[in-house]
Design an enzyme around this catalytic site. Structure first.
Site, PDB file in Angstrom:
ATOM      1  N   ASP A   1     -35.405 -30.616  70.469  1.00  0.00           N
ATOM      2  CA  ASP A   1     -34.424 -31.371  70.863  1.00  0.00           C
ATOM      3  C   ASP A   1     -33.812 -31.608  70.039  1.00  0.00           C
ATOM      4  OD1 ASP A   1     -34.323 -35.209  72.987  1.00  0.00           O
ATOM      5  OD2 ASP A   1     -33.190 -33.176  72.871  1.00  0.00           O
TER       6      ASP A   1
ATOM      7  N   ASP B   1     -27.241 -29.669  73.106  1.00  0.00           N
ATOM      8  CA  ASP B   1     -28.432 -29.454  73.134  1.00  0.00           C
ATOM      9  C   ASP B   1     -29.306 -29.025  74.021  1.00  0.00           C
ATOM     10  OD1 ASP B   1     -28.853 -32.714  75.157  1.00  0.00           O
ATOM     11  OD2 ASP B   1     -30.612 -31.802  73.942  1.00  0.00           O
TER      12      ASP B   1
HETATM   13  C1  LIG Z   1     -34.095 -34.108  75.905  1.00  0.00           C
HETATM   14  C2  LIG Z   1     -35.310 -35.063  77.441  1.00  0.00           C
HETATM   15  C3  LIG Z   1     -35.184 -35.378  78.252  1.00  0.00           C
HETATM   16  C4  LIG Z   1     -36.831 -35.597  78.848  1.00  0.00           C
HETATM   17  N1  LIG Z   1     -38.397 -34.904  78.940  1.00  0.00           N
HETATM   18  C5  LIG Z   1     -38.406 -34.594  79.817  1.00  0.00           C
HETATM   19  N2  LIG Z   1     -38.604 -35.894  80.600  1.00  0.00           N
HETATM   20  N3  LIG Z   1     -39.466 -33.855  79.464  1.00  0.00           N
HETATM   21  C6  LIG Z   1     -38.118 -34.055  77.948  1.00  0.00           C
HETATM   22  C7  LIG Z   1     -36.387 -33.976  77.014  1.00  0.00           C
HETATM   23  C1  LIG Z   2     -26.936 -37.508  74.918  1.00  0.00           C
HETATM   24  C2  LIG Z   2     -27.905 -36.975  75.889  1.00  0.00           C
HETATM   25  C3  LIG Z   2     -28.069 -35.085  75.624  1.00  0.00           C
HETATM   26  C4  LIG Z   2     -29.892 -35.578  76.376  1.00  0.00           C
HETATM   27  N1  LIG Z   2     -30.851 -36.246  75.904  1.00  0.00           N
HETATM   28  C5  LIG Z   2     -31.517 -35.226  74.872  1.00  0.00           C
HETATM   29  N2  LIG Z   2     -31.463 -34.351  74.922  1.00  0.00           N
HETATM   30  N3  LIG Z   2     -32.476 -35.879  74.312  1.00  0.00           N
HETATM   31  C6  LIG Z   2     -30.710 -38.072  75.748  1.00  0.00           C
HETATM   32  C7  LIG Z   2     -28.975 -37.433  75.681  1.00  0.00           C
END
Ligand SMILES: CC1CCN(C(=N)N)CC1
Ligand SMILES: CC1CCN(C(=N)N)CC1
Length: 331
Positions: free
Chosen positions: A36, A220
């Site tokens: 991520d 992202d």
């Molecule tokens: C960026 C993250 C958002 C939350 N996620 C999720 N609920 N599987 C994982 C990735």
């Molecule tokens: C700005 C947000 C983008 C989505 N997220 C992530 N991929 N962990 C959380 C932060």
């Protein structure tokens, strides 16, 4: 050093997220983690979790690793954009991705995860590849796998070659010329927000004129869809018969048999085109003839996000030099 590992869709029908096999500890424990670039915590489902919060995930058991060491009196807690969350304690251990090993990588062990993580049985945790400034460990924040590996890498880079409904690759420490066509266009990254933040040079809907306009957003890998300013969404979905912004489903939906235009975005003078098939993302509920769009509005987020729907249309280089840059190529 270099490494190369698969990016596997967690669901065979829709590219909700991608997981990558990693090895932790001695003897190695293999978990499948969501890489991520939008966060900077490396955390895993662990033996510290209550059984009620585990539903098929593989857990890391530090007690079974001879190289695991507790980082005493350190904790972490994180909440993601979609409201999911997790928290726990911290060990350091050997961490290997596609043959590239970091010793004493901070591995954050979950003591608690939210229901959305429990429900995602194919995700055993996350590997944050954002900037280490975002790491949530207290009292001393920890470095990402990329920051720890960088000094040992042939080149200070990792690349994402995500694919539509099929297995792609994350490479570390090298750029595989076979994975892209033409040239890679690099643009500056603003590291202050802690994400891979860059400015796109504009967009076009289908075969329409390119609109030159600066779009500040983040690359992202941890977000499924693309979130852009409402004006761009209006320009796109006005071309889709029966498209509407649905309060019920929280975004733009349209009849699944509607014809969708492609979407092109600019990287400097270069252009990346997202095929229409990537934008017909998924039925709103199983078997529905109403589909949810892969392009959605960022107005409620306060940030524009180039998520997997955009990334899988390109070969992307996350260059961790001084200063960091991001490169995009067609493939
Ligand atoms: C960026 C993250 C958002 C939350 N996620 C999720 N609920 N599987 C994982 C990735
Ligand atoms: C700005 C947000 C983008 C989505 N997220 C992530 N991929 N962990 C959380 C932060």
């Amino acid at each position: 050093d270099t490494g190369s590992a698969a990016a596997i869709p967690v669901n065979p029908n829709y590219d909700i997220a991608y997981v990558t096999p990693v090895s932790i500890g001695t003897p190695p424990q293999t978990l499948h983690l969501d890489f991520d670039t939008g966060s900077s915590d490396l955390w895993v489902f662990s033996s510290h979790l209550p059984a009620s919060q585990i539903r098929g995930q593989t857990i890391y058991v530090p007690a079974n690793s001879s190289t695991a060491k507790l980082l005493a009196d350190h904790t972490w807690s994180i909440t993601y954009g979609d409201g999911s969350a997790s928290r726990g304690n911290v060990y350091v251990d050997n961490f290997t991705v596609g043959g590239l090993t970091v010793e004493n990588q901070a591995v954050q062990c979950a003591l608690q995860v939210s229901t959305s993580f429990t429900r995602e049985s194919n995700i055993d945790g996350l590997v944050g590849l954002g900037f280490s400034t975002l790491n949530t460990v207290v009292p001393k924040s920890q470095l990402t796998f990329f920051d720890n590996a960088k000094p040992h890498m042939d080149e200070p880079v990792f690349t994402a070659d995500l694919k539509w409904k099929s297995e792609g690759t994350y490479d570390f420490g090298f750029i595989d010329e076979k994975k892209y066509t033409g040239k890679i266009t690099y643009v500056p990254v603003n590291t202050s927000p802690g994400y891979w933040t860059f400015t796109s040079s504009g967009y076009a809907v289908g075969s329409g004129n390119f609109s030159a306009t600066s779009i500040v957003g983040i690359a992202d890998t941890g977000t499924s869809l693309v979130y852009l300013p409402p004006s761009i969404l209006t320009a796109y979905y006005r071309q889709v018969e029966g498209a509407t912004s649905s309060r019920t489903y929280g975004g733009y939906v349209f009849p699944c048999n509607s014809k969708l235009p492609s979407f092109t975005f600019g990287i400097g003078e270069a252009r990346i085109t997202i095929p229409s098939s990537y934008i017909s993302y998924a039925p709103v509920t199983a078997g529905s003839s109403t589909c949810f769009g892969g392009l959605q509005s960022s107005s409620s987020l306060g940030i524009n996000i180039w998520g997997d729907v955009a990334l899988k249309a390109a070969f992307v280089v996350f260059h961790g030099g001084n200063p960091p840059t991001i490169g995009w190529a067609k493939k």
